[in-house]
Design an enzyme around this catalytic site. Structure first.
Site, PDB file in Angstrom:
ATOM      1  N   LYS A  53       5.722 -14.135   1.814  1.00  0.00           N
ATOM      2  CA  LYS A  53       6.338 -13.659   0.571  1.00  0.00           C
ATOM      3  C   LYS A  53       6.514 -12.147   0.593  1.00  0.00           C
ATOM      4  CE  LYS A  53       3.676 -12.589  -3.073  1.00  0.00           C
ATOM      5  NZ  LYS A  53       3.785 -11.409  -3.915  1.00  0.00           N
ATOM      6  N   ASN A  54       5.446 -11.436   0.965  1.00  0.00           N
ATOM      7  CA  ASN A  54       5.490  -9.976   0.840  1.00  0.00           C
ATOM      8  C   ASN A  54       6.378  -9.306   1.871  1.00  0.00           C
ATOM      9  OD1 ASN A  54       4.014 -10.038  -1.431  1.00  0.00           O
ATOM     10  ND2 ASN A  54       2.053  -9.478  -0.488  1.00  0.00           N
ATOM     11  N   ARG A  70       7.091  -6.725  -9.431  1.00  0.00           N
ATOM     12  CA  ARG A  70       7.018  -5.285  -9.164  1.00  0.00           C
ATOM     13  C   ARG A  70       7.824  -4.862  -7.932  1.00  0.00           C
ATOM     14  NH1 ARG A  70       3.569  -1.878 -10.925  1.00  0.00           N
ATOM     15  NH2 ARG A  70       3.636  -0.865  -8.911  1.00  0.00           N
ATOM     16  N   ARG A  77      -1.184   0.335 -10.991  1.00  0.00           N
ATOM     17  CA  ARG A  77      -0.165   0.297  -9.928  1.00  0.00           C
ATOM     18  C   ARG A  77       1.032   1.219 -10.187  1.00  0.00           C
ATOM     19  NH1 ARG A  77       0.819  -5.765  -8.092  1.00  0.00           N
ATOM     20  NH2 ARG A  77       1.399  -4.831  -6.120  1.00  0.00           N
ATOM     21  N   PRO A  78       0.781   2.535 -10.186  1.00  0.00           N
ATOM     22  CA  PRO A  78       1.886   3.475 -10.387  1.00  0.00           C
ATOM     23  C   PRO A  78       2.862   3.481  -9.201  1.00  0.00           C
ATOM     24  CG  PRO A  78      -0.150   4.639  -9.873  1.00  0.00           C
ATOM     25  CD  PRO A  78      -0.499   3.187  -9.976  1.00  0.00           C
ATOM     26  N   VAL A  79       4.028   4.119  -9.394  1.00  0.00           N
ATOM     27  CA  VAL A  79       5.004   4.230  -8.301  1.00  0.00           C
ATOM     28  C   VAL A  79       5.272   5.704  -7.977  1.00  0.00           C
ATOM     29  CG1 VAL A  79       6.157   1.998  -8.579  1.00  0.00           C
ATOM     30  CG2 VAL A  79       6.878   3.939  -9.993  1.00  0.00           C
ATOM     31  N   ASP A  80       4.307   6.571  -8.330  1.00  0.00           N
ATOM     32  CA  ASP A  80       4.503   8.016  -8.112  1.00  0.00           C
ATOM     33  C   ASP A  80       4.785   8.351  -6.644  1.00  0.00           C
ATOM     34  OD1 ASP A  80       1.855   7.085  -7.770  1.00  0.00           O
ATOM     35  OD2 ASP A  80       1.034   9.117  -7.869  1.00  0.00           O
ATOM     36  N   LEU A  81       4.123   7.644  -5.713  1.00  0.00           N
ATOM     37  CA  LEU A  81       4.312   7.988  -4.297  1.00  0.00           C
ATOM     38  C   LEU A  81       5.669   7.502  -3.775  1.00  0.00           C
ATOM     39  CD1 LEU A  81       0.676   7.312  -3.061  1.00  0.00           C
ATOM     40  CD2 LEU A  81       1.708   9.486  -3.725  1.00  0.00           C
ATOM     41  N   ASP A 105      -5.678  -9.215  -0.701  1.00  0.00           N
ATOM     42  CA  ASP A 105      -5.056 -10.463  -1.163  1.00  0.00           C
ATOM     43  C   ASP A 105      -5.858 -11.703  -0.763  1.00  0.00           C
ATOM     44  OD1 ASP A 105      -3.077  -8.977  -2.302  1.00  0.00           O
ATOM     45  OD2 ASP A 105      -1.548  -9.419  -0.814  1.00  0.00           O
ATOM     46  N   ARG A 153       4.594 -18.158  -7.774  1.00  0.00           N
ATOM     47  CA  ARG A 153       5.180 -16.899  -7.310  1.00  0.00           C
ATOM     48  C   ARG A 153       5.019 -16.766  -5.790  1.00  0.00           C
ATOM     49  NH1 ARG A 153       2.879 -11.867  -9.553  1.00  0.00           N
ATOM     50  NH2 ARG A 153       4.272 -11.207  -7.907  1.00  0.00           N
TER      51      ARG A 153
END
Ligand code: EPZ
Length: 421
Positions: free
Chosen positions: A22-23, A93, A122-126, A307, A399
């Protein structure tokens, strides 16, 4: 809403074919945004998340042909939109990762911020910093990232302060069409990253070092179409290996990359199950007697995957002694503990550490799935439990696990999907 019902206490015996990861699949789907030629993905898992990604790509103007087989064809000669709306991004996400490729090809993109999720902020700053390093101008407006790069992205040196899978992939997806060379330092080394780099290279990209901490990407002007087979799902494989170890029995997994789970096999063996490996299959066997306690620390690849933390914990709940499970990747990934406790587990959580005192058995109970991998750990516990377990909120499982009840049913599990009352 559906629920899964398991009559537990029976060993598993049989064979399971592992699907594509999946990933990897959901990031590979995004490569169609980088080329006007067709992209064909084989060994594709059929999952709610790949359907969500297909929905978003269709919204952007990509033709997606995903029949009943494990082949998906994607073709986006001309995008009809460069905006990824909130309603489509919030479902998953990873769909945020369309930002980089749209920006790389069209020099402008508007993508909703994904928001938090059950396992942490789980930020997306990077992700955004990486795109800024490549010359993008980023503005945040009403929950959206508005990105532009007049004249196109430009190669740069990007150092990640800590390992991040999503931002490494995102930087790669953007830098392939940038002018000049990009170097990623402290890049994530997961097999899914290597899979993405292999696919992009087959399209004409020039990426070297994927799977190591330093990745070099020499930008190219355009990319061609491709046919690419998705790498086997190491988390699905690890989940079923732990199902066999937890419930007992003898299960052979096919279509795996055993080298991708190098951190798991020794721990299963240390706990007392027999692990027989070759390159593409593994046989897990566990007879009577309780497993031995084994401590585990989650880490970025090649360490033990976060995971599989919940599934390993379910196994350790039945150990003859105390084990310590440390979660080092996400700050809130112990939500399965209270649910396992409903089945008789004895777990104390303090911050990022769980002390698991082994009990003799799980007892079936009604429990609730809180996220994808937590759901899988409840399935494994239910398979080993005395009595009936009802797992609600099964949409989490759908999912990321293709036909879980069918695959486990083939190994003799008494498992069914029922409408929740
Ligand atoms: C990927 O998430 C996987 N998801 C996750 O699997 C997996 O648990 C995770 O990698 C770690 O292996 C997909 O591939 C779709 P990260 P990702 O960026 O990319 C922090 C599942 O169940 N961070 O490596 O989001 C972040 O909050 C899912 O299939 C920032 O602070 O993970 C986390 O604490 C769950 N800023 C850590 O880094 C950023 O900009 C590692 O996250 C990015 C990340």
């Amino acid at each position: 809403m559906d629920k899964i019902v398991i009559e537990g206490g029976f060993p598993l015996n049989g064979e399971i074919r592992i699907s594509g990861a999946k990933n990897s699949a959901i990031k590979l789907m995004a490569v169609c945004l980088l080329t006007d030629e067709p992209v064909t993905l084989t060994n594709m898992p059929r999952l709610r998340d790949t359907r969500s990604m297909a929905g978003l790509l269709r919204h952007l103007g990509v033709e997606v042909d995903a029949g009943e087989s494990d082949v998906m064809r994607l073709h986006g000669p001309k995008l009809s939109s460069t905006t990824a709306p909130y309603d489509l991004v919030r479902k998953m996400r990873a769909s945020f990762n369309v930002l980089g490729p749209i920006l790389a090809r069209h020099h402008a993109a508007k993508v909703s911020l994904p928001g938090g999720c059950a396992i942490g902020a789980r930020p997306v700053d990077l992700h955004l910093k990486a795109l800024e390093s490549l010359g993008a101008k980023i503005e945040l407006e009403e929950g959206y990232v508005i990105a532009s790069a007049k004249g196109g992205l430009v190669g740069a040196e990007i150092t990640f302060p800590f390992v991040t899978v999503g931002a490494t992939e995102h930087a790669m997806l953007a830098a392939v069409l940038a002018k000049g060379e990009t170097v990623l330092y402290n890049a994530a080394r997961e097999p899914e990253i290597v899979d993405l780099a292999n696919c992009l290279n087959a399209m004409g990209a020039k990426i070297s070092g994927a799977g190591r901490s330093e990745v070099r990407i020499e930008g190219v002007k355009s990319l061609s179409g491709v046919e690419h087979s998705v790498v086997p799902d190491r988390i699905e494989a690890g989940t079923y290996a732990l199902a066999a170890a937890t419930a007992g029995g003898s299960v052979r997994l096919r279509n795996i990359r055993s080298d991708h789970l190098g951190a798991l096999w020794p721990l299963i063996a240390q706990a007392g199950a027999k692990v027989s490996l070759d390159e593409t299959t593994v046989l897990i066997e566990r007879g009577g007697g309780r497993p031995k306690p084994v401590d585990v620390d989650t880490m970025a690849y090649p360490g033990f995957p976060t995971d599989l933390q919940a599934q390993f914990m379910a196994f350790m709940c039945l150990a003859d002694g105390v084990s310590i499970v440390r979660e080092n990747i996400f700050e809130n990934r112990f939500m399965h503990c209270p649910e396992l406790a409903r089945m008789g587990a004895d777990i104390t959580v303090t911050g990022r550490e769980a002390i698991v005192r082994g009990v003799k058995e799980f007892r079936g109970a009604p429990v609730m799935a809180t996220d994808l991998r937590a759901s899988a750990c409840l399935i494994n516990a239910g398979l080993a439990a005395r009595g009936e377990t009802h797992i609600s909120r099964v949409y989490h499982l759908d999912r990321g696990f293709e036909q879980i009840e069918v695959k486990l049913g083939q190994c003799g599990a008494r498992i069914s999907r029922q409408a929740d009352d």
